[in-house]
Design a protein around this motif. Sequence first.
Motif, PDB file in Angstrom:
ATOM      1  N   LYS A 362      22.063  42.082  45.801  1.00  0.00           N
ATOM      2  CA  LYS A 362      22.974  41.173  45.183  1.00  0.00           C
ATOM      3  C   LYS A 362      23.950  42.085  44.149  1.00  0.00           C
ATOM      4  O   LYS A 362      23.755  43.033  43.889  1.00  0.00           O
ATOM      5  N   GLU A 393      32.669  29.567  38.505  1.00  0.00           N
ATOM      6  CA  GLU A 393      32.234  30.085  39.893  1.00  0.00           C
ATOM      7  C   GLU A 393      33.292  30.802  40.455  1.00  0.00           C
ATOM      8  O   GLU A 393      34.469  30.775  40.242  1.00  0.00           O
ATOM      9  N   ASP A 395      33.814  34.514  43.651  1.00  0.00           N
ATOM     10  CA  ASP A 395      33.494  35.383  44.781  1.00  0.00           C
ATOM     11  C   ASP A 395      33.530  36.922  44.170  1.00  0.00           C
ATOM     12  O   ASP A 395      34.385  37.230  43.608  1.00  0.00           O
ATOM     13  N   LEU A 397      34.248  40.709  45.995  1.00  0.00           N
ATOM     14  CA  LEU A 397      34.659  41.162  47.236  1.00  0.00           C
ATOM     15  C   LEU A 397      34.001  42.449  47.488  1.00  0.00           C
ATOM     16  O   LEU A 397      32.967  42.883  46.546  1.00  0.00           O
ATOM     17  N   LYS A 403      37.425  37.211  42.492  1.00  0.00           N
ATOM     18  CA  LYS A 403      38.410  36.465  43.162  1.00  0.00           C
ATOM     19  C   LYS A 403      38.193  35.120  42.926  1.00  0.00           C
ATOM     20  O   LYS A 403      36.812  34.712  43.051  1.00  0.00           O
ATOM     21  N   ASN A 404      38.846  34.054  43.206  1.00  0.00           N
ATOM     22  CA  ASN A 404      38.732  32.836  43.382  1.00  0.00           C
ATOM     23  C   ASN A 404      37.973  32.209  42.067  1.00  0.00           C
ATOM     24  O   ASN A 404      36.838  31.454  42.269  1.00  0.00           O
ATOM     25  N   VAL A 440      31.028  40.660  51.105  1.00  0.00           N
ATOM     26  CA  VAL A 440      31.644  39.619  50.077  1.00  0.00           C
ATOM     27  C   VAL A 440      30.583  38.699  49.806  1.00  0.00           C
ATOM     28  O   VAL A 440      29.834  38.459  50.446  1.00  0.00           O
ATOM     29  N   THR A 441      30.534  38.594  48.625  1.00  0.00           N
ATOM     30  CA  THR A 441      29.489  37.383  48.098  1.00  0.00           C
ATOM     31  C   THR A 441      30.139  36.237  47.376  1.00  0.00           C
ATOM     32  O   THR A 441      31.102  36.407  46.269  1.00  0.00           O
ATOM     33  N   GLU A 442      29.812  35.000  48.040  1.00  0.00           N
ATOM     34  CA  GLU A 442      30.720  33.795  47.509  1.00  0.00           C
ATOM     35  C   GLU A 442      29.669  33.106  46.502  1.00  0.00           C
ATOM     36  O   GLU A 442      28.530  32.960  46.517  1.00  0.00           O
ATOM     37  N   GLY A 443      30.301  32.319  45.717  1.00  0.00           N
ATOM     38  CA  GLY A 443      29.454  31.130  45.125  1.00  0.00           C
ATOM     39  C   GLY A 443      29.020  31.685  43.794  1.00  0.00           C
ATOM     40  O   GLY A 443      27.786  31.095  43.554  1.00  0.00           O
TER      41      GLY A 443
END
Length: 469
Positions: A362, A393, A395, A397, A403-404, A440-443
């Motif tokens: 992770k 929350e 993400d 990259l 980002k986001n 990419v790891t989201e959330g």
Amino acid sequence: MKYTAILLLIALFTCSSLQASPLDYLFQDLDFSDEHLTSSHELLTSSHELLTSSHELLIGQISNSAYDEARATAKKLVSEVSDSDLDSLILAKVLANSAIIELNWDLEEAINIVNQAIDLTEIINPFHKDLFGMLLIRAFAEEKLGDHTSTTDTLRRAQHISHRHDGVYTRDQLPIIKSLALINEDRGRLESADREQRFRLKISEQAYGVNAEELIPTLEELGIYFAKRGYSIPGILGQTDMNRIKLFRFSFKMYERAIAIIEDKYGPNDLRLVSPLKGLSKAKFLLGSAKTNSRSAMERATEIISNNPTTDTPDFARAIIDLADIYTMTQDSRAYETYQHAWVLLSEKPEYEQLRYDAFAKPKWLHHDDFRPVLKRQPVGIDESTELFVEVEFDVLENGSVKNVEIIESNVPNDKKKSFRDSVRRIKYRPRLVDGNPRVTEGLSLYQTFVVHRPEPTVETTSETGPET
């Protein structure tokens, strides 16, 4: 209960800003013989043996971490010595030992006990050398109670006694100076903390010599401290803050001195160089304008590890990962291939699988700009007992950038929400790897608590003698 007492003692020794252990000031060698009687009556042999036996039992219980039993023995010994005709200094030392044990249970009572010891010793001599340890025992209790003013006053007095007996540059005061520096830092008195740290260097040089190997731990600790201090001063685009630069230069100097001492004694490829080289790399990264030099120092550390015949695969892989992390933080395109190299190394044997998982399963937080989660005042309509926070929350990259960023929930003012969100956008992560490739790891989420700043009195605290160096 015994296990709880051990944990409490560990907490006292590791969480305190005081840079020593109360057990360092335990009076272990006590003489209960007739020469310490205050009257012409001889102490019965049985009484002498009883007191000696009780004291030896106490020391053994402390050595074996039997603190419940030690507490009872200490109280019993205080009572026995109080009922004897032994001189007051013996009783004072027995009381001081009892106070050390009492630190685990009742801090106020520990202060009461050690104050009795101090009072008895002051009657003999207000600058008695044994007061040094007794005062530090009291300072431990005061610090744990959060009484910074009393802690500082007590440490000052202990420092003064050490000066009277062993001179201004006695090494006995080193734990005191480290503690005073931390207290000043915690209270926001940063210039006083800086002076304490420089005085600490001066004393260490006097004690060990300016090029002594024993000086290296102090040099590295000061390198960390002054880099952190420099980083705490925001770097403003297009402007140069000379104080910020001065602090970083002092940090670099500390690491470079440590490196020079090791090179002179052990040569340019010794593994002892790795620690100060990594420290120098991180300090130069924090400055911001020395990123190339930051990479160079970490590359040299990695090369030393790689070329050392005693280095095993896991150690080499960790060094490669550290180098890749620096590449990520400095936006160097070599990060990708360097992480892959570490992945390959940790794929060679099944026993490395856990290390590989820990390193790459992770995203790992590497760095973010200095953000101060402090409010100037309590937000209107929010009770003081309510936790103040922002939860976001986001993400991560493939290159470790964020980002986001979205605010999920918060109860702090809008300007602090925005500042924290902007800070999160600047965080750098080690990316998650799958089959050796970044993904990419989201959330991901981050929960940041805030505190309300309540200023303390502005009286500064600095050592009796704290010269600039």
